[in-house]
Design an enzyme around this catalytic site. Structure first.
Site, mmCIF file in Angstrom:
data_model
loop_
_atom_site.group_PDB
_atom_site.id
_atom_site.type_symbol
_atom_site.label_atom_id
_atom_site.label_comp_id
_atom_site.label_asym_id
_atom_site.label_seq_id
_atom_site.Cartn_x
_atom_site.Cartn_y
_atom_site.Cartn_z
ATOM 1 N N CYS A 113 0.826 -1.208 0.000
ATOM 2 C CA CYS A 113 0.000 0.000 0.000
ATOM 3 C C CYS A 113 0.856 1.252 0.000
ATOM 4 C CB CYS A 113 -0.960 0.001 1.196
ATOM 5 S SG CYS A 113 -0.146 -0.123 2.798
ATOM 6 N N HIS A 431 -1.573 1.228 7.480
ATOM 7 C CA HIS A 431 -2.052 1.193 6.093
ATOM 8 C C HIS A 431 -1.941 2.577 5.471
ATOM 9 C CE1 HIS A 431 -4.177 -0.238 2.629
ATOM 10 N NE2 HIS A 431 -5.235 0.535 2.834
#
Length: 483
Positions: A113, A431
């Site tokens: 990510c 994230h």
């Protein structure tokens, strides 16, 4: 490395390579490219059951030349929206993507990510895409190594894929070339690839692109990264103890927003980031001494990048930690206060023209329409003379990049166009997500392969203070005027 064949429905894909040093999820991404079946929908039959994303290839027992069976439904081909009054909430998701005007998401290839969010932010810089388009895959200068060249080509191809597709793109070649060039992004822990730092990925990618695009013969491509993202700083280094003073200059790709208990807003963090203390040898004292370094911006880019310094090394626990403090940032950023005197002179006329243009839009009187227009014109002429002096002292603002084109001049005022956020309390996990403003003014959240439309008021709420997404990198676009 193994070579197998894969049977899916009525199709047979021969000679599909499996890199057994990487998790099966990457193999599923290869099959996604071949079949259009997303990894989460794939069911691959192996000895003992279904192939798991994190399985150990040695224990799976796949052999050279083996035929594997795969089941799963491919994504449907997206049709263009039909003409007529169709409401957005009634549209299929992928048709909505086309209508909103943004490109595809990126498949997460296993803790990637950080890379996906970086790519999505930089992909929306049209000038960078233009420079990459002129960089042909077959052309490589002797000035750059093969790995830099291949990473540049992979970036070019990935940008093209994002422009052509609606369904998510698996950035396999780009990830492979990124890890070849920078092995730190290939670190493995417990058999899985580790989460990496998005800012490090951003900086390393721009550095590689700056080398390859600078080496091209195209005048538009030459030094494109420096012109688009480079910030020139001039610094005064002073030692209060000895009275020694010197000047330094450097080029960077981002400004740092340092966070402390005193910092509540980006402006304050940037002010802290441009001042620092360092210890070095003092010739007059004959020993080490403390120097203060006070920096000013001497040349501005088309796209100004700001990094919130949220991660630091905690000595007590001997590990990386994250600062969760809320730091507000504006949709419109004025960096005039951080500029050198020379640059302020250069910005004076463009800023005045910008104020007049914005005043006209609001129906206000401008310098050209006032009763004292003669005096105003005289002042404008004086300012233009200052502009010329400033350009000469800086070896021409046009040549150095303060203006990108002869007709367009920077004003020192920037508009927010992208935010890269980090969610979670741990610096080595969490994230990353990209929030990008489209040409039509709408914002899109790119959560890996899931693009989600957002409201502008949601963007300024990414300022931190909890477990929600918080800004880690902000990218601003220069507001220019014609003279």
């Amino acid at each position: 490395m193994l070579t197998v064949s894969v049977k899916w429905q009525k199709e047979l894909f021969p000679k599909v390579e499996i890199d057994t040093s990487q998790p099966p999820y990457l193999f599923k991404c290869q099959l996604y490219d071949l079949t259009g079946v997303p990894p989460e929908r794939q069911k691959i039959m192996v000895k003992g059951g279904l192939l798991k994303d994190d399985a150990d290839w040695a224990k799976v027992g796949v052999k050279e030349g083996q035929k594997l069976m795969m089941m799963g439904t491919a994504d449907e081909v997206v049709k263009a929206p039909e003409k007529g009054p169709v409401f957005a909430e009634d549209m299929p998701e992928e048709e909505l993507v086309v209508t909103v005007g943004h490109s595809a998401g990126l498949v997460n290839l296993g803790n990637t990510c950080y890379m996906n969010s970086t790519i999505q932010c930089l992909h929306f810089v049209p000038e960078l895409k233009s420079a990459l388009t002129k960089y042909l895959p077959s052309v490589r200068s002797n000035e750059i190594d093969l790995s830099t060249h291949q990473l540049t080509v992979a970036t070019r191809e990935l940008f093209n894929e994002l422009d052509k597709n609606v369904k998510p793109v698996a950035p396999m070649r780009f990830l492979t070339e990124l890890r070849k060039k920078y092995p730190q992004f290939a670190q493995v822990q417990n058999g899985l690839y580790m989460q990496q730092d998005a800012e490090e990925c951003w900086t390393q990618l721009l550095y590689s692109l700056s080398l390859s695009l600078k080496s091209t013969s195209s005048s538009e491509g030459a030094d494109a990264v420096k012109r688009l993202f480079g910030i020139d700083l001039v610094s005064r280094v002073h030692c209060a103890e000895s009275g020694e003073e010197s000047a330094e200059s450097e080029s960077v790709y981002s400004l740092k927003c340092h966070i402390s208990h005193e910092v509540n807003h980006l402006h304050e963090g940037l002010k802290h980031g441009l001042k620092s203390e360092l210890e070095k040898a003092s010739p007059s004292l004959g020993r080490s001494a403390v120097y203060t370094k006070d920096s000013r911006i001497n040349d501005l880019p088309r796209y100004l990048t700001v990094q919130f310094v949220r991660f630091f090394w905690k000595r007590e626990t001997n590990q990386k930690a994250k600062i969760l403090r809320k730091v507000d940032y504006p949709l419109e950023l004025d960096v005039h206060d951080f500029c050198s005197d020379d640059l302020r002179k250069i910005l004076e006329v463009p800023r005045r023209v910008l104020r007049d243009e914005e005043g006209k839009k609001l129906g206000l009187k401008t310098s050209g329409s006032s009763s004292t227009s003669t005096n105003k014109d005289i002042k404008m002429t004086d300012a233009e003379e200052q502009l010329n002096v400033g350009e000469e002292s800086s070896k021409s603002a046009l040549e150095q990049g303060t203006t990108l084109e002869k007709e367009h001049h920077l004003t020192g005022i920037y508009d927010l166009v992208a935010v890269l956020t980090h969610k979670g309390r741990s610096a080595d996990s969490g994230h990353y997500v990209a929030w990008v403003k489209q040409e039509n003014g709408k914002w899109i959240q790119f959560d890996d392969d899931n693009p989600i439309p957002q409201r502008e008021e949601d963007i300024i709420r990414l300022s931190g203070g909890g477990d929600w997404h918080m800004a880690y990198i902000c990218m601003y676009k220069a507001r220019c005027v014609s003279l």
